[in-house]
Design an enzyme around this catalytic site. Structure first.
Site, mmCIF file in Angstrom:
data_model
loop_
_atom_site.group_PDB
_atom_site.id
_atom_site.type_symbol
_atom_site.label_atom_id
_atom_site.label_comp_id
_atom_site.label_asym_id
_atom_site.label_seq_id
_atom_site.Cartn_x
_atom_site.Cartn_y
_atom_site.Cartn_z
ATOM 1 N N PRO A 2 -73.186 84.962 17.930
ATOM 2 C CG PRO A 2 -74.911 85.534 19.382
ATOM 3 C CD PRO A 2 -73.465 85.140 19.357
ATOM 4 C CD GLU A 3 -71.354 84.862 11.637
ATOM 5 O OE1 GLU A 3 -71.502 85.443 10.542
ATOM 6 O OE2 GLU A 3 -70.664 83.834 11.762
ATOM 7 C CG HIS A 91 -75.432 82.197 33.253
ATOM 8 N ND1 HIS A 91 -74.243 82.365 33.944
ATOM 9 C CD2 HIS A 91 -75.624 80.864 33.125
ATOM 10 C CE1 HIS A 91 -73.728 81.161 34.195
ATOM 11 N NE2 HIS A 91 -74.536 80.251 33.727
ATOM 12 N NE ARG A 110 -69.623 80.080 25.602
ATOM 13 C CZ ARG A 110 -69.284 79.515 24.446
ATOM 14 N NH1 ARG A 110 -68.407 80.109 23.662
ATOM 15 N NH2 ARG A 110 -69.825 78.377 24.070
ATOM 16 C CE LYS A 152 -55.960 95.359 2.756
ATOM 17 N NZ LYS A 152 -54.971 95.463 3.832
#
Length: 271
Positions: A2-3, A91, A110, A152
């Site tokens: 999830p973002e 879970h 997880r 960079k």
């Protein structure tokens, strides 16, 4: 994983059900998350009122009267609101019961998520004290990207995903923002001009705002707090579309690996 939009969608989904409510009980069914859930969490939270829910990067911050619960969804976590008794699933690891009869249940197959409690300031917490600005804040703009990127050689996509530069821009939305700004993901960050970084910062804000409005991105493991998936996946231009036609020029999209993650871009539209 999830973002930011998925986490913000979750925050907004939880808020009307539990903010202002008192915790009656806390059940820890499995403490073995990424960091162990404190065994004292039930005694710390019982009787406290939840004042508000905030988001910092991809962390949810549950602000109680005497401290904060920091929660992270990890790779597969979700939070559900229950208004009637239901037996726990395999879970379901952490559960908070509130005075209005609502139950907040955390599910994480997880177990890469987190449920931690702290009373110090955010600036003192080890997970929060080195984070960059929020992408939707005024502090994040093209000038910041340009200044931090000088000399960079790192690929611009990896630079954009660095939480010290800006928080919450994960793989999906980095792909989409770079496409919208016309920048190839593998170009060295130090080679990009200030003007193009202004375009990129605007693209990041736009794609995140659109994703939040659409309820997040549909992922295999992600659901909103009401159990429904997000819908932004239908609008993705490049992520998950390797070799398919570009929606802008109809040419084939190219898929490469950067930093161990898949990156998709259009060789014609992104330079």
């Amino acid at each position: 994983m999830p973002e930011l939009p998925e986490v913000e969608t979750t925050r907004r989904g939880l808020e009307p059900h539990i903010v202002g409510q008192q915790v009656l009980a806390v059940v820890i069914r499995n403490a073995a998350l990424r960091w162990p859930v404190p065994a004292e969490l039930p005694s710390w939270l019982q009787g406290q009122r939840l004042l508000r829910i905030e988001r910092r990067a991809k962390y949810l911050l549950f602000r109680f009267e005497q401290g904060t619960v920091l929660a992270h969804l990890g790779m597969s976590g979700s939070m559900r609101i229950l208004n009637q008794p239901m037996p726990p699933e395999t879970h379901d690891h952490v559960e908070l019961s509130f005075g209005n009869g609502t139950v907040l249940r955390y599910n994480d197959p997880r177990r890469f998520g987190a449920w931690l409690y702290y009373q110090e300031s955010d600036e003192e917490h080890f997970l929060l004290n080195r984070l960059g600005p929020e992408p939707l804040s005024e502090e994040f703009d093209g000038d910041r990207l340009f200044a931090l990127s000088r000399k960079k050689k790192q690929a611009v996509k990896l630079f954009l995903m660095d939480n010290h530069v800006v928080v919450g821009v994960g793989n999906i939305y980095a792909n989409e923002a770079l496409f919208n700004a016309g920048i190839r993901p593998a170009v060295a960050a130090g080679r990009i001009t200030r003007a193009r970084y202004h375009l990129l910062a605007q693209a990041v804000k736009a794609v995140l705002q659109q994703a939040i409005r659409s309820g997040g991105t549909t992922l295999k493991d992600f659901v909103n707090s009401d159990g429904k998936p997000g819908y932004f996946a239908q609008q993705l231009n490049v992520y998950g579309r390797g070799s398919l036609p570009c929606k802008q020029c109809s040419g084939p999209l190219k898929e490469i690996r950067l930093g161990g993650r898949t990156s998709v871009y259009c060789p014609q539209c992104q330079q």
